[in-house]
Structure formats: structure tokens, C-alpha cells
Design a protein around this motif. Structure first.
Motif, PDB file in Angstrom:
ATOM      1  N   LEU A 380     -15.048 -17.898   4.575  1.00  0.00           N
ATOM      2  CA  LEU A 380     -14.021 -17.455   3.643  1.00  0.00           C
ATOM      3  C   LEU A 380     -13.049 -16.643   4.167  1.00  0.00           C
ATOM      4  O   LEU A 380     -11.660 -16.613   4.059  1.00  0.00           O
ATOM      5  CB  LEU A 380     -14.663 -17.006   2.309  1.00  0.00           C
ATOM      6  CG  LEU A 380     -15.200 -18.344   1.345  1.00  0.00           C
ATOM      7  CD1 LEU A 380     -15.879 -17.545   0.447  1.00  0.00           C
ATOM      8  CD2 LEU A 380     -14.158 -19.223   1.016  1.00  0.00           C
ATOM      9  N   ILE A 381     -13.327 -15.409   4.834  1.00  0.00           N
ATOM     10  CA  ILE A 381     -12.338 -14.392   5.441  1.00  0.00           C
ATOM     11  C   ILE A 381     -11.659 -15.096   6.529  1.00  0.00           C
ATOM     12  O   ILE A 381     -10.619 -14.855   6.774  1.00  0.00           O
ATOM     13  CB  ILE A 381     -13.355 -13.212   5.987  1.00  0.00           C
ATOM     14  CG1 ILE A 381     -13.935 -12.458   4.815  1.00  0.00           C
ATOM     15  CG2 ILE A 381     -12.481 -12.250   6.796  1.00  0.00           C
ATOM     16  CD1 ILE A 381     -15.077 -11.548   5.375  1.00  0.00           C
ATOM     17  N   ALA A 382     -12.419 -16.018   7.413  1.00  0.00           N
ATOM     18  CA  ALA A 382     -11.626 -16.575   8.225  1.00  0.00           C
ATOM     19  C   ALA A 382     -10.866 -17.518   8.005  1.00  0.00           C
ATOM     20  O   ALA A 382      -9.513 -17.804   8.653  1.00  0.00           O
ATOM     21  CB  ALA A 382     -12.783 -17.353   9.283  1.00  0.00           C
ATOM     22  N   ALA A 383     -10.669 -18.122   6.933  1.00  0.00           N
ATOM     23  CA  ALA A 383      -9.840 -19.246   6.284  1.00  0.00           C
ATOM     24  C   ALA A 383      -8.803 -18.357   5.665  1.00  0.00           C
ATOM     25  O   ALA A 383      -7.859 -18.921   4.926  1.00  0.00           O
ATOM     26  CB  ALA A 383     -10.804 -20.079   5.218  1.00  0.00           C
ATOM     27  N   ALA A 410     -16.490  -8.755   2.633  1.00  0.00           N
ATOM     28  CA  ALA A 410     -16.956  -8.491   4.152  1.00  0.00           C
ATOM     29  C   ALA A 410     -18.174  -7.652   3.931  1.00  0.00           C
ATOM     30  O   ALA A 410     -19.089  -7.886   5.001  1.00  0.00           O
ATOM     31  CB  ALA A 410     -15.917  -7.063   4.548  1.00  0.00           C
ATOM     32  N   ALA A 411     -18.665  -7.099   3.077  1.00  0.00           N
ATOM     33  CA  ALA A 411     -19.929  -6.482   2.938  1.00  0.00           C
ATOM     34  C   ALA A 411     -21.152  -7.219   1.881  1.00  0.00           C
ATOM     35  O   ALA A 411     -22.215  -6.619   1.988  1.00  0.00           O
ATOM     36  CB  ALA A 411     -19.781  -5.151   2.238  1.00  0.00           C
ATOM     37  N   ALA A 412     -20.793  -8.314   1.554  1.00  0.00           N
ATOM     38  CA  ALA A 412     -21.559  -8.918   0.710  1.00  0.00           C
ATOM     39  C   ALA A 412     -22.989  -9.209   1.192  1.00  0.00           C
ATOM     40  O   ALA A 412     -24.104  -8.923   0.672  1.00  0.00           O
ATOM     41  CB  ALA A 412     -20.809 -10.250   0.081  1.00  0.00           C
ATOM     42  N   ALA A 413     -22.953  -9.721   2.366  1.00  0.00           N
ATOM     43  CA  ALA A 413     -24.309 -10.040   2.993  1.00  0.00           C
ATOM     44  C   ALA A 413     -25.281  -9.022   3.277  1.00  0.00           C
ATOM     45  O   ALA A 413     -26.520  -9.168   2.903  1.00  0.00           O
ATOM     46  CB  ALA A 413     -24.099 -10.800   4.465  1.00  0.00           C
ATOM     47  N   ALA A 414     -24.728  -8.008   3.869  1.00  0.00           N
ATOM     48  CA  ALA A 414     -25.372  -6.694   4.110  1.00  0.00           C
ATOM     49  C   ALA A 414     -25.753  -6.286   2.776  1.00  0.00           C
ATOM     50  O   ALA A 414     -27.058  -5.877   2.667  1.00  0.00           O
ATOM     51  CB  ALA A 414     -24.539  -5.868   4.842  1.00  0.00           C
ATOM     52  N   ASP A 415     -24.985  -6.077   1.636  1.00  0.00           N
ATOM     53  CA  ASP A 415     -25.331  -5.547   0.604  1.00  0.00           C
ATOM     54  C   ASP A 415     -26.454  -6.357  -0.380  1.00  0.00           C
ATOM     55  O   ASP A 415     -27.257  -5.728  -1.045  1.00  0.00           O
ATOM     56  CB  ASP A 415     -23.885  -5.314  -0.486  1.00  0.00           C
ATOM     57  CG  ASP A 415     -23.187  -4.183   0.072  1.00  0.00           C
ATOM     58  OD1 ASP A 415     -23.637  -3.485   1.047  1.00  0.00           O
ATOM     59  OD2 ASP A 415     -22.058  -3.890  -0.174  1.00  0.00           O
ATOM     60  N   ALA A 416     -26.339  -7.565  -0.023  1.00  0.00           N
ATOM     61  CA  ALA A 416     -27.299  -8.661  -0.833  1.00  0.00           C
ATOM     62  C   ALA A 416     -28.597  -8.092  -0.226  1.00  0.00           C
ATOM     63  O   ALA A 416     -29.670  -8.002  -0.797  1.00  0.00           O
ATOM     64  CB  ALA A 416     -26.887 -10.099  -0.530  1.00  0.00           C
ATOM     65  N   VAL A 417     -28.895  -8.083   1.117  1.00  0.00           N
ATOM     66  CA  VAL A 417     -30.107  -7.835   1.736  1.00  0.00           C
ATOM     67  C   VAL A 417     -30.545  -6.410   1.288  1.00  0.00           C
ATOM     68  O   VAL A 417     -31.913  -6.202   0.974  1.00  0.00           O
ATOM     69  CB  VAL A 417     -29.909  -7.640   3.389  1.00  0.00           C
ATOM     70  CG1 VAL A 417     -31.179  -7.350   4.136  1.00  0.00           C
ATOM     71  CG2 VAL A 417     -29.727  -9.207   3.752  1.00  0.00           C
ATOM     72  N   ALA A 418     -29.535  -5.415   1.354  1.00  0.00           N
ATOM     73  CA  ALA A 418     -30.105  -4.098   0.830  1.00  0.00           C
ATOM     74  C   ALA A 418     -30.867  -4.000  -0.351  1.00  0.00           C
ATOM     75  O   ALA A 418     -31.488  -3.059  -0.740  1.00  0.00           O
ATOM     76  CB  ALA A 418     -28.663  -3.088   1.104  1.00  0.00           C
ATOM     77  N   ALA A 419     -30.166  -4.749  -1.422  1.00  0.00           N
ATOM     78  CA  ALA A 419     -30.228  -4.707  -2.780  1.00  0.00           C
ATOM     79  C   ALA A 419     -31.433  -5.595  -3.045  1.00  0.00           C
ATOM     80  O   ALA A 419     -32.043  -5.615  -4.117  1.00  0.00           O
ATOM     81  CB  ALA A 419     -29.183  -4.985  -3.513  1.00  0.00           C
ATOM     82  N   GLY A 420     -31.983  -6.375  -2.120  1.00  0.00           N
ATOM     83  CA  GLY A 420     -33.083  -7.340  -2.158  1.00  0.00           C
ATOM     84  C   GLY A 420     -32.595  -8.416  -3.318  1.00  0.00           C
ATOM     85  O   GLY A 420     -33.486  -8.929  -4.081  1.00  0.00           O
TER      86      GLY A 420
END
Length: 449
Positions: A380-383, A410-420
């Protein structure tokens, strides 16, 4: 007179019933009696339009005069005044009445009718004074066709307080329609016939169960669930309702989890047809809406192709209801005027294709989007979507375990992992996410008084 203490259902088929009065109340009584199969004798000098139609159709006999002594027992009655010379009424009109309703609006006339009915041992229902009646007509609720309550008639009597009876009747009717009463048919109509009688094809209902809360299923869906012989259920949706079903109901769990599809879609289609062909009422209980990324269309086509009747009961889709539970409207004046719903479990290409023609400010709602969130966000960012676009990850919406994680693209993937963050979850991408800061959670299970 006393209060009713001995409820009774009457078979009035072919029996003479007298209605004294010609107004709307008398018309309602006469129409109900005709429906019950009674031979109705209306006595009134004038009648309203509804009664005139019944008389013209020869569904009632109209005696166009005031009530006279002897009309109930037919002693000395001038039958030549009857506005129905048909011979079909001759036998009935040669015998006393079994029942009389009086609704003239004139207390003296009604009282006279009641006295003569008492003397002749004929039950009398007085519209003007229920306390002076010897019989009372209950408020009646009938089950809806195609639901568990079909074929049921529930009568509520409160004696001299008909409004109370009506209020209770309406409450019972609402419970019948919603399927919350234990009214599932135990003995099928064909059970009374020959054992080798052919079994008629049942039917399939594709029921959208909503986002998960038990009270967010539609009234129609709830009623069909209560009527079901077989329930083929998903992992999502109001599974708690399964505990309310009779032990005789067969529940087939075909739920899927990410990467684990124990029952294929083809097999699910076959199960629906198989059980319906056995004459059973089958409910395919789904989360959300059957036709919103729920494969309901495939199941409906398969059923119809195999001669099985099918109906679709829409549900509250999680695409809009889960964001709403988290205080995120998918559209909001001045922020976003449109939204796009896409499945993200097959990768970013499908998401980009869905959003290709959307407005730049359109909200993007992704279902099944957690597993490949990193790939989707990068695409989505690339688009062209700004990297700081607000994102919300709403888990287990409309349940007590509902949780929302807000972040950016930009941070969605990392934050999802961090929050479980784990499925089931809905991903919302767009400026509307910022409204959550002001609205907070809005689902009933998360709102405090």
C-alpha cells in the motif's frame, strides 16, 4: 360474573355463532369466527363496510334489524329478514347458537342479549363490559411460517383486562418470532402418516450470525436457528447460541482457522444438500454476512443446482460493525465518503486491485489481514498511501475480549507483532481511525454506564 379460570379452545366448525352489532368491533369478531369455520349470524340494522363485504360474499348471514328476543334460540324469529337465502345455512339456522358476541355499543341491548344467553345456557362475550361476560376471547399469537413456532397458537386471557392480555400476547409473539422460546417441533407432521411415505426435500438457510455477539443476529436468523434440525457452523459468529439448541439438533462444525481447513468448501456444499435431501431444516450459520467474503453465493448455487430450496438471511458484516465497536466509523463527513472491503489473506495483489479505483481518502477495511499484514502494508505504501496513514487492528470485535491496537501503515506489522495481535481481527486503514481517540469503544460489552 367471575374471572376466567378454565381455559378452553372451541371447535366452532359448522356451528352457529351469533354476533349482535354491526360496527368495526363486531366485524373483527365475525371475521375471526368465519376463519374458525363457524356459521356466523350477524344481527344489526346497519353494518360497516367490512361486515357488508362478508355478507355479500355469503360468508356470514346478515339479519338487517335490531336484536329481538328469541334470536339466540330462534324461537319466533322472522328469518325472512336474513340477507342470505342460501340453503347452506338452513341447517345451522334451525338450531340455537353455541356462542354469542354482543358489540352494539348500547349497554341496554348488550345486557339483554347477555341475560337471554344466560337463560339459554349459551356462552356470551360482551365487548362493552368484560366483567359481565360469561366467556372471554383471548389475545392470540400464532407462530411464523418457516420458523420453530410454525403451527403454534398461543392464547392469552386476562379476563376483564383485555389490554393486559394483548400486551402479554405481543411479548409472546416477539419471543416466538425471535426463536427464544423452546418451541421447536418435536413430532413431525409426516410421523402421523405411513412409515414408507416419501420424505419431502428440506431447505437450507444461509444465516449471517453477525460479528459475534449473540444478540446481534437478526430476528429471522435467530428464529430459523431455533427451528433447525441440523446446524452447519463456522468458527466465527454467535457460537454461544449453539448451547441453546435442543440435544436433538445435529451440529456440524466446519470452522476454519488460518492454515487449517479440515472441511473443504466442496464438502460443506455436499453436507448442506445431503441433510436437506433427508427432509431436514438446515441452517448454515456464518459469522458476519453470508454474502460478504463468506462464500454464501457458492453454497446457494450448489443447493439450487441440486434442487434444494435455499434462503439467505443477511447478517451484520464485521467489515463495518467491528470498526464501529472500536469507535471507528468507516465513513465520516469531511474525512471519508467511501470505503473498500477486501480480503487480505491471499496477498497484497488482491488488496491493491480492490483499492485501485477508490478515492484517495477512502477507508480500506481488510478482513483476514493479520497473517500477511507486513506484505500488505508495504504494498500500500509503494502504491502511494502515505506511510503515516492511521491504522487500527481490532481483535475479537463485539466480545468481552475486544482489543484495539492503533498504529500507522509503516509501523503496523511491527506493532502487531509486539502487541501479539491474533486473528480474528479487522484491519482499518484511513484517517477515520483518528476518530477513535474521541469516541472510544462503542460495543455494548465495552461500554460502562
Amino acid at each position: 360474573m367471575g374471572s376466567p379460570s378454565y381455559p378452553l379452545t372451541l371447535d366452532l366448525t359448522g356451528r352457529r355463532v351469533v354476533v349482535v352489532g354491526g360496527g368495526p368491533v363486531a366485524a373483527r369478531k365475525a371475521a375471526a369466527l368465519v376463519e374458525a369455520g363457524a356459521l356466523v349470524d350477524v344481527i344489526a340494522p346497519f353494518v360497516c363496510e367490512e361486515l357488508a363485504e362478508l355478507a355479500a360474499e355469503r360468508r356470514v348471514t346478515w339479519v338487517a334489524r335490531d336484536y329481538l328476543r328469541g334470536d339466540l334460540t330462534l324461537k319466533d324469529r322472522p328469518d325472512s329478514d336474513a340477507h342470505d337465502p342460501s340453503e347452506s345455512w338452513a341447517e345451522a339456522l334451525s338450531a340455537p347458537a353455541w356462542l354469542v358476541h354482543t358489540a352494539t355499543g348500547e349497554a341496554q341491548v348488550d345486557a339483554q342479549v347477555a341475560r337471554e344467553a344466560e337463560a339459554a345456557r349459551i356462552w356470551c362475550v360482551r365487548a362493552d363490559d368484560a366483567t359481565a361476560s360469561t366467556a372471554w376471547t383471548p389475545a392470540v399469537a400464532r407462530g411464523s411460517v418457516g420458523t420453530a413456532s410454525e403451527g403454534l397458537t398461543v392464547a392469552v386471557s386476562a379476563g376483564a383486562d383485555p389490554r393486559r392480555a394483548t400486551a402479554v400476547r405481543d411479548a409472546v409473539l416477539a419471543a416466538l418470532d425471535s426463536g427464544t422460546l423452546p418451541v421447536r417441533r418435536v413430532r413431525r407432521p409426516e410421523a402421523a402418516g405411513a412409515q414408507d411415505a416419501p420424505v419431502s426435500v428440506g431447505r437450507v438457510a444461509l444465516v449471517g450470525g453477525g460479528p459475534g455477539a449473540e444478540d446481534l443476529i437478526t430476528v429471522r436468523g435467530r428464529a430459523l436457528l431455533a427451528a433447525a434440525d441440523v446446524v452447519v457452523t463456522d468458527r466465527l459468529g454467535p457460537r454461544g447460541l449453539l448451547r441453546t439448541l435442543s440435544s436433538e439438533v445435529e451440529v456440524v462444525d466446519v470452522g476454519k482457522t488460518p492454515g487449517n481447513h479440515p472441511v473443504s468448501q466442496e464438502r460443506i456444499n455436499e453436507l448442506l444438500v445431503h441433510h436437506a435431501r433427508l427432509g431436514k431444516r438446515v441452517v448454515r450459520l456464518k459469522g458476519g454476512d453470508p454474502f460478504v467474503l463468506g462464500r454464501g453465493g457458492e453454497e446457494a448455487l450448489h443447493c439450487l443446482a441440486h434442487g434444494v430450496p435455499v434462503e439467505v438471511v443477511p447478517g451484520v458484516t464485521s467489515a463495518v460493525s467491528v470498526p464501529a465497536a472500536a469507535g471507528i466509523p468507516v465513513t465520516h463527513r469531511g474525512v471519508a465518503a467511501s470505503f473498500v472491503v477486501a480480503s487480505a489473506h491471499e496477498g497484497a495483489d488482491h488488496v491493491l486491485a480492490a483499492a485501485a479505483d477508490a478515492a484517495p481518502d477512502a477507508t480500506l477495511v481488510l478482513l483476514m489481514g493479520i497473517t500477511r499484514l507486513a506484505e500488505t502494508a508495504a504494498a500500500l505504501i509503494a502504491a502511494g498511501r502515505p506511510s503515516d496513514t492511521p491504522v487500527a487492528l481490532v481483535e475479537r470485535g463485539w466480545t468481552p475480549e475486544q482489543r484495539t491496537t492503533t498504529t500507522t501503515l509503516a509501523a503496523a506489522a511491527a506493532d502487531a507483532v509486539a502487541a501479539g495481535v491474533r486473528a480474528p481481527a479487522v484491519v482499518v486503514v484511513g484517517q477515520v481511525v483518528a476518530l477513535r481517540e474521541h469516541l472510544g469503544d462503542l460495543s455494548g460489552s465495552n461500554v460502562t454506564a
